[in-house]
Write a protein that holds these residues in place. Sequence first.
Motif, PDB file in Angstrom:
ATOM      1  N   ILE A  28       0.837  -1.207   0.000  1.00  0.00           N
ATOM      2  CA  ILE A  28       0.000   0.000   0.000  1.00  0.00           C
ATOM      3  C   ILE A  28       0.867   1.251   0.000  1.00  0.00           C
ATOM      4  N   LEU A  29       1.927   1.246   0.790  1.00  0.00           N
ATOM      5  CA  LEU A  29       2.843   2.388   0.823  1.00  0.00           C
ATOM      6  C   LEU A  29       3.501   2.605  -0.541  1.00  0.00           C
ATOM      7  N   ALA A  30       3.899   1.538  -1.196  1.00  0.00           N
ATOM      8  CA  ALA A  30       4.513   1.652  -2.527  1.00  0.00           C
ATOM      9  C   ALA A  30       3.509   2.185  -3.545  1.00  0.00           C
ATOM     10  N   LEU A  31       2.255   1.746  -3.466  1.00  0.00           N
ATOM     11  CA  LEU A  31       1.239   2.242  -4.393  1.00  0.00           C
ATOM     12  C   LEU A  31       0.932   3.719  -4.177  1.00  0.00           C
ATOM     13  N   VAL A  32       0.954   4.154  -2.945  1.00  0.00           N
ATOM     14  CA  VAL A  32       0.631   5.549  -2.639  1.00  0.00           C
ATOM     15  C   VAL A  32       1.796   6.474  -2.987  1.00  0.00           C
ATOM     16  N   LEU A  33       3.017   6.054  -2.701  1.00  0.00           N
ATOM     17  CA  LEU A  33       4.164   6.942  -2.845  1.00  0.00           C
ATOM     18  C   LEU A  33       4.872   6.889  -4.200  1.00  0.00           C
ATOM     19  N   PHE A  34       4.572   5.916  -5.055  1.00  0.00           N
ATOM     20  CA  PHE A  34       5.339   5.784  -6.287  1.00  0.00           C
ATOM     21  C   PHE A  34       5.101   6.943  -7.243  1.00  0.00           C
ATOM     22  N   LYS A  35       4.034   7.688  -7.082  1.00  0.00           N
ATOM     23  CA  LYS A  35       3.678   8.767  -7.998  1.00  0.00           C
ATOM     24  C   LYS A  35       4.623   9.959  -7.916  1.00  0.00           C
ATOM     25  N   ARG A  36       5.533   9.947  -6.953  1.00  0.00           N
ATOM     26  CA  ARG A  36       6.462  11.069  -6.821  1.00  0.00           C
ATOM     27  C   ARG A  36       7.394  11.167  -8.018  1.00  0.00           C
ATOM     28  N   GLN A  37       7.960  10.036  -8.479  1.00  0.00           N
ATOM     29  CA  GLN A  37       8.912  10.071  -9.577  1.00  0.00           C
ATOM     30  C   GLN A  37       8.698   8.974 -10.605  1.00  0.00           C
ATOM     31  N   LEU A  38       7.920   7.978 -10.297  1.00  0.00           N
ATOM     32  CA  LEU A  38       7.755   6.837 -11.183  1.00  0.00           C
ATOM     33  C   LEU A  38       6.421   6.886 -11.913  1.00  0.00           C
ATOM     34  N   THR A  39       6.376   6.276 -13.088  1.00  0.00           N
ATOM     35  CA  THR A  39       5.130   6.147 -13.829  1.00  0.00           C
ATOM     36  C   THR A  39       4.557   4.751 -13.574  1.00  0.00           C
ATOM     37  N   TRP A  40       3.339   4.534 -14.064  1.00  0.00           N
ATOM     38  CA  TRP A  40       2.737   3.208 -13.922  1.00  0.00           C
ATOM     39  C   TRP A  40       3.576   2.161 -14.627  1.00  0.00           C
ATOM     40  N   VAL A  50      11.645  -7.491 -10.148  1.00  0.00           N
ATOM     41  CA  VAL A  50      12.098  -7.775  -8.788  1.00  0.00           C
ATOM     42  C   VAL A  50      11.320  -8.952  -8.196  1.00  0.00           C
ATOM     43  N   GLY A  51      10.046  -9.071  -8.524  1.00  0.00           N
ATOM     44  CA  GLY A  51       9.283 -10.233  -8.074  1.00  0.00           C
ATOM     45  C   GLY A  51       9.832 -11.527  -8.658  1.00  0.00           C
ATOM     46  N   PHE A  52      10.200 -11.496  -9.935  1.00  0.00           N
ATOM     47  CA  PHE A  52      10.795 -12.674 -10.564  1.00  0.00           C
ATOM     48  C   PHE A  52      12.131 -13.030  -9.913  1.00  0.00           C
ATOM     49  N   VAL A  53      12.961 -12.031  -9.677  1.00  0.00           N
ATOM     50  CA  VAL A  53      14.258 -12.285  -9.024  1.00  0.00           C
ATOM     51  C   VAL A  53      14.045 -12.800  -7.605  1.00  0.00           C
ATOM     52  N   GLY A  54      13.049 -12.277  -6.904  1.00  0.00           N
ATOM     53  CA  GLY A  54      12.742 -12.773  -5.560  1.00  0.00           C
ATOM     54  C   GLY A  54      12.350 -14.243  -5.578  1.00  0.00           C
ATOM     55  N   TRP A  55      11.505 -14.636  -6.517  1.00  0.00           N
ATOM     56  CA  TRP A  55      11.109 -16.047  -6.607  1.00  0.00           C
ATOM     57  C   TRP A  55      12.261 -16.911  -7.084  1.00  0.00           C
ATOM     58  N   LEU A  56      13.099 -16.387  -7.967  1.00  0.00           N
ATOM     59  CA  LEU A  56      14.266 -17.146  -8.418  1.00  0.00           C
ATOM     60  C   LEU A  56      15.215 -17.403  -7.255  1.00  0.00           C
ATOM     61  N   CYS A  57      15.436 -16.396  -6.436  1.00  0.00           N
ATOM     62  CA  CYS A  57      16.272 -16.580  -5.241  1.00  0.00           C
ATOM     63  C   CYS A  57      15.613 -17.549  -4.265  1.00  0.00           C
ATOM     64  N   ASP A  58      14.283 -17.488  -4.155  1.00  0.00           N
ATOM     65  CA  ASP A  58      13.567 -18.435  -3.309  1.00  0.00           C
ATOM     66  C   ASP A  58      13.798 -19.854  -3.782  1.00  0.00           C
ATOM     67  N   ILE A  87       7.031  -8.300  -0.733  1.00  0.00           N
ATOM     68  CA  ILE A  87       7.986  -7.519   0.056  1.00  0.00           C
ATOM     69  C   ILE A  87       9.165  -6.998  -0.774  1.00  0.00           C
ATOM     70  N   PRO A  88       9.909  -7.826  -1.523  1.00  0.00           N
ATOM     71  CA  PRO A  88      11.032  -7.270  -2.298  1.00  0.00           C
ATOM     72  C   PRO A  88      10.615  -6.248  -3.366  1.00  0.00           C
ATOM     73  N   SER A  90       7.989  -4.273  -3.395  1.00  0.00           N
ATOM     74  CA  SER A  90       7.523  -3.057  -2.724  1.00  0.00           C
ATOM     75  C   SER A  90       8.692  -2.254  -2.177  1.00  0.00           C
ATOM     76  N   LEU A  91       9.674  -2.931  -1.596  1.00  0.00           N
ATOM     77  CA  LEU A  91      10.863  -2.227  -1.104  1.00  0.00           C
ATOM     78  C   LEU A  91      11.653  -1.593  -2.248  1.00  0.00           C
ATOM     79  N   SER A  92      11.724  -2.263  -3.385  1.00  0.00           N
ATOM     80  CA  SER A  92      12.452  -1.689  -4.521  1.00  0.00           C
ATOM     81  C   SER A  92      11.729  -0.474  -5.081  1.00  0.00           C
ATOM     82  N   ILE A  93      10.411  -0.491  -5.099  1.00  0.00           N
ATOM     83  CA  ILE A  93       9.650   0.665  -5.574  1.00  0.00           C
ATOM     84  C   ILE A  93       9.816   1.836  -4.616  1.00  0.00           C
ATOM     85  N   LEU A  94       9.804   1.560  -3.320  1.00  0.00           N
ATOM     86  CA  LEU A  94      10.038   2.634  -2.347  1.00  0.00           C
ATOM     87  C   LEU A  94      11.450   3.200  -2.488  1.00  0.00           C
ATOM     88  N   PHE A  95      12.429   2.341  -2.743  1.00  0.00           N
ATOM     89  CA  PHE A  95      13.794   2.805  -2.951  1.00  0.00           C
ATOM     90  C   PHE A  95      13.875   3.691  -4.188  1.00  0.00           C
TER      91      PHE A  95
END
Length: 103
Positions: A28-40, A50-58, A87-88, A90-95
């Motif tokens: 939710i935080l990533a969805l709300v805050l991504f509009k500062r600099q990122l596009t859809w 990042v989700g694919f890399v997270g599952w690959l690491c899993d 989680i990964p 969302s953290l990357s989008i916040l970063f």
Amino acid sequence: MLKQAIQHLDLSAHGLWFPITVSLCLFILALVLFKRQLTWRDLYITFCVVGFVGWLCDVIITRVFNMIDLGDPKVTGLRDILSYTFIPPSLSILFLTYLTAKK
């Protein structure tokens, strides 16, 4: 069939509230805050990659090398799904939201 699917989600695991809470809050935080600099488009690409890399690491770390178990090692439960799917990315989008040229 449905009973078996629910059983494989490992809903009776202790501490299941933590990955659910962290995943929801970060998503939710990533969805709300991504509009500062990122596009859809940036959001979709970042989330998928990042989700694919997270599952690959899993797959590599938890399945092949059997180094980490989040709950029952024989069952991929809801905490595994949420922890590696939301989680990964969302953290990357916040970063990326707070990344500037100076930093």
